[in-house]
Design a protein around this motif. Sequence first.
Motif, PDB file in Angstrom:
ATOM      1  N   PHE B 130       0.833  -1.207   0.000  1.00 40.29           N
ATOM      2  CA  PHE B 130       0.000   0.000   0.000  1.00 40.29           C
ATOM      3  C   PHE B 130       0.868   1.258   0.000  1.00 40.29           C
ATOM      4  O   PHE B 130       0.527   2.258  -0.622  1.00 40.29           O
ATOM      5  CB  PHE B 130      -0.940   0.005   1.205  1.00 40.29           C
ATOM      6  CG  PHE B 130      -2.020   1.036   1.076  1.00 40.29           C
ATOM      7  CD1 PHE B 130      -3.099   0.810   0.244  1.00 40.29           C
ATOM      8  CD2 PHE B 130      -1.954   2.236   1.738  1.00 40.29           C
ATOM      9  CE1 PHE B 130      -4.087   1.758   0.080  1.00 40.29           C
ATOM     10  CE2 PHE B 130      -2.938   3.194   1.587  1.00 40.29           C
ATOM     11  CZ  PHE B 130      -4.005   2.949   0.760  1.00 40.29           C
ATOM     12  N   TYR B 133       1.702   2.156  -3.382  1.00 39.56           N
ATOM     13  CA  TYR B 133       0.625   2.927  -4.010  1.00 39.56           C
ATOM     14  C   TYR B 133       0.737   4.397  -3.626  1.00 39.56           C
ATOM     15  O   TYR B 133       0.617   5.281  -4.481  1.00 39.56           O
ATOM     16  CB  TYR B 133      -0.729   2.344  -3.577  1.00 39.56           C
ATOM     17  CG  TYR B 133      -1.904   3.229  -3.846  1.00 39.56           C
ATOM     18  CD1 TYR B 133      -2.419   3.366  -5.129  1.00 39.56           C
ATOM     19  CD2 TYR B 133      -2.508   3.945  -2.820  1.00 39.56           C
ATOM     20  CE1 TYR B 133      -3.494   4.189  -5.373  1.00 39.56           C
ATOM     21  CE2 TYR B 133      -3.579   4.768  -3.060  1.00 39.56           C
ATOM     22  CZ  TYR B 133      -4.069   4.892  -4.335  1.00 39.56           C
ATOM     23  OH  TYR B 133      -5.120   5.720  -4.575  1.00 39.56           O
ATOM     24  N   VAL B 134       0.984   4.665  -2.334  1.00 35.77           N
ATOM     25  CA  VAL B 134       1.051   6.052  -1.876  1.00 35.77           C
ATOM     26  C   VAL B 134       2.214   6.773  -2.551  1.00 35.77           C
ATOM     27  O   VAL B 134       2.052   7.893  -3.047  1.00 35.77           O
ATOM     28  CB  VAL B 134       1.174   6.106  -0.338  1.00 35.77           C
ATOM     29  CG1 VAL B 134       1.389   7.526   0.122  1.00 35.77           C
ATOM     30  CG2 VAL B 134      -0.050   5.522   0.311  1.00 35.77           C
ATOM     31  N   GLU B 137       1.429   7.626  -6.021  1.00 38.34           N
ATOM     32  CA  GLU B 137       0.574   8.808  -6.143  1.00 38.34           C
ATOM     33  C   GLU B 137       1.380  10.086  -5.933  1.00 38.34           C
ATOM     34  O   GLU B 137       1.135  11.092  -6.589  1.00 38.34           O
ATOM     35  CB  GLU B 137      -0.578   8.741  -5.145  1.00 38.34           C
ATOM     36  CG  GLU B 137      -1.622   7.698  -5.494  1.00 38.34           C
ATOM     37  CD  GLU B 137      -2.223   7.922  -6.865  1.00 38.34           C
ATOM     38  OE1 GLU B 137      -2.624   9.055  -7.170  1.00 38.34           O
ATOM     39  OE2 GLU B 137      -2.287   6.948  -7.620  1.00 38.34           O
ATOM     40  N   LEU B 174      -5.536  -0.201  -6.678  1.00 38.31           N
ATOM     41  CA  LEU B 174      -6.235  -0.390  -5.404  1.00 38.31           C
ATOM     42  C   LEU B 174      -7.063  -1.675  -5.413  1.00 38.31           C
ATOM     43  O   LEU B 174      -7.140  -2.374  -4.399  1.00 38.31           O
ATOM     44  CB  LEU B 174      -7.145   0.801  -5.122  1.00 38.31           C
ATOM     45  CG  LEU B 174      -6.500   1.981  -4.429  1.00 38.31           C
ATOM     46  CD1 LEU B 174      -7.503   3.089  -4.252  1.00 38.31           C
ATOM     47  CD2 LEU B 174      -5.973   1.558  -3.069  1.00 38.31           C
TER      48      LEU B 174
END
Lengths: 112, 496
Positions: B130, B133-134, B137, B174
């Motif tokens: 995760f 993913y952050v 971004e 996600l």
Amino acid sequence: METLIAIVIGILFSIGTYLILSNQMLRIILGLSLISHGINLMIMVMGGLKTGGPPLLSETFQSFTDAIPQALILTAIVINFAVTAFLLVLSYRTYKKHGTDDMNQLRGHEHE
Amino acid sequence: MNNLLIWPVILPLIAGLLFILLRNHIRLQRVISVVVLAMVAGITIAIMNQISVSGIQTLQLGGWQAPFGIGLVADMFSMLLVLTTSIVAFCCVIFSFRTIGKDRERHYFYSLFLFLITGVNGSFMTGDLFNLYVFFEVLLLASYVLVSLGGTKIQLRETMKYVIINVLSSAFFLVGIAYIYSITGTLNLAHISVRIAEAGQDGFITTVAILFLLVFGIKAGLFLFYWLPGSYSAPPTAVSALFAALLTKVGIYAIIRMYTLVFYHEPQVTHLLLGILAAFTMVLGGIGAVAYSDINKILTYNVIIGAGFILAGIAAFTENGALGSIYYLIHDMIVKALIFLIGGVIVYLTGTTNLKEMSGLIRNHPYLGWMFFIGSLSLIGIPPLSGFIGKVFITRSTFEASYYWLGFIGLIASLMILYSVMKIFMNAFWGETVLSEAEEKGTTKGVMLPVVLLTALTFALGIGPEFINSYVETAVEGLMNPQIYIDAVFGGNEIP
């Protein structure tokens, strides 16, 4: 309950897909938003739905709720919020500059 | 536990935040960004030496042991990429001093630049899905603004497409994370690997692996690259060189990491699909590179071919393949930055991107011309330049894995690269000199330093690969034996 939410997620995804396939900028942005919401729901379902369990482990409580999916959703919502805000400003600027919000007319040409 | 690991992520972040306060001190911002990138490179080298002495370094943030906390993991593969990133970014930021313009500088260009580096370094070093993913971004949001900064018509138009496709692929990222969490109940990469190895990779997990391949494939420019040529040719040169060198490589890194650490049990499905996509990418990218006569378009299609070629080595899934992929990945980051920067200088001098309108630059700019020639040869993989060694190992590994078609397509793609870059060289540098020095739209003053630096680097990497060979071999060992990574992350603790 899981089945019901699965159907809701499906509906959100299909509406989102429909909106993305149109050629107006605002509709595309709304479609992306709906898909993101569908995914947030999905993360929640993947953690397992329960009623009455606190998000804590202790010796007295037998059932507990998994708190990680909620933390993930919170992060995803914040990121999605920032990206959507940026996308809205960007689409407004693009509309002002090009005088159109039709993605078909924003394809670009070979020679310009 | 090694607190040094946080610096490559947090130093650019702090500097970027500081620049927002120092908005009007452009000169100070320039100095600080160069210093920060040099410091990151220095720290990375220090960490690399620690890794070669005492194995993979980890930092469990907040003292929460894996898999409960979110940790940073520095193995040799990721640190090599962080080092290359800081070198390439160093060159791009020096290039941008002269070319980026006052307006962009005043509108937080250097802040965004360093935020992008934060995201890239973070993605390379994180040990949590995760968190990956952050960091994705973080780097994507910085890149959205960098593409659109300046607000010309073409930039806004291309940014729209770039943002929409990336938001969609992040959404599917996600979805993949949600599936992985429901299957394994964890998000720590090492822990996921352990759980999948215990339970076996069944059809459902393989499907999720393919979902991840599509997600990272969109970001890496693998097969689903149709957004890439437009959005990489819209922004100014310093930015597009940075994108070409770094952004697609983050996607490639993520594919390599997932496919060697987590989803390595069913290579006949997942890695074969990766190989097929890589082959399509090389063919389609090659066609694009050959077809256009616009210098930016040719160069962006070369980025796509590079992505396909690197992943061909991983698709073969042998030690030689991993070795070749790492060499080629490092080479590709350096040489793509080089060739984009020179392309930018050509456009800057002639004022046009159309090859048919330029000619004979070599008379007034011999060094630029010959450095472009060196860069092109390196891109194709002529010895003794840096592309050679990677290309040899990747081709050999595809033959070892009896994917003859893949190796063959890789070699054909090299010929297409040769044709496309020689087209630039012959059109732009040979022929009659149509522009005298006085008529040129810009100068090469102040932009040659990064170009020379990158050329020297591609030369050095080609002549003396034995200097980094021990590091690369450690990296390959780590990639081919997931257990090393897992042991380092858990550090002897019991795996729940």
